[in-house]
Design an enzyme around this catalytic site. Structure first.
Site, PDB file in Angstrom:
ATOM      1  CE1 TYR A  24      -3.845  -2.259   0.305  1.00  0.00           C
ATOM      2  CE2 TYR A  24      -2.587  -3.301   2.052  1.00  0.00           C
ATOM      3  CZ  TYR A  24      -3.647  -3.317   1.176  1.00  0.00           C
ATOM      4  OH  TYR A  24      -4.506  -4.377   1.155  1.00  0.00           O
ATOM      5  CG  HIS A 101      -9.706  -1.550  -5.208  1.00  0.00           C
ATOM      6  ND1 HIS A 101     -10.178  -1.909  -3.962  1.00  0.00           N
ATOM      7  CD2 HIS A 101     -10.756  -1.658  -6.064  1.00  0.00           C
ATOM      8  CE1 HIS A 101     -11.456  -2.228  -4.064  1.00  0.00           C
ATOM      9  NE2 HIS A 101     -11.830  -2.073  -5.324  1.00  0.00           N
TER      10      HIS A 101
END
Length: 145
Positions: A24, A101
């Protein structure tokens, strides 16, 4: 009416910056909110942000968006793969929305490949890191008169 976008971040996104940085990145949720607000301001919108680890809180925020928002950007986190209720809330308010996302969900575990939102989202941004939020703003702005 104010040109406002609701930014919704789902479960575990409050851990951005420290949670699995190899997946991430190191940007925090505050960084995401700032980046999104700056991108929105560039195209004449403002942003209201909400993050929760509780599905009902997210659904309530989506319902409230009918009153003062023209679009929604949502990163539903794990709820992407499990929540019909979140899908129903998004379709129920009838606002265009972008599904975002940070990681490329299609390059990850197979269970992440299914999204309950993919076929009803006006915009999908996948795997662009946190820059995907700014991309979602620009793409939604192009759809809104």
């Amino acid at each position: 009416m104010t040109r406002r976008i609701l930014l919704v971040n789902g479960p575990n996104l409050n851990l951005l910056g420290s949670r699995e940085p190899e997946v991430y990145g190191t940007a925090t949720l505050a960084d995401v909110e700032r980046l999104t607000a700056e991108a929105a301001a560039d195209v004449g919108f403002e942003v209201r942000a909400v993050q929760s680890n509780h599905e009902g809180v997210l659904i309530d925020a989506i319902h409230a968006a009918r009153e003062d928002c023209v679009a929604i950007i949502i990163n539903p986190g794990g709820l992407t793969h499990t929540s019909v209720s979140l899908r129903d809330a998004l379709t129920g308010v009838a606002l265009p929305f972008a599904e975002v996302h940070i990681s490329d969900v299609y390059a990850r575990e197979e269970f992440r490949h299914h999204s309950y939102l993919h076929d009803v989202a006006a915009v999908r941004v996948i795997g662009e890191g946190v820059d995907g939020y700014a991309s979602a703003v620009r793409q939604l702005a192009a759809l809104i008169p």
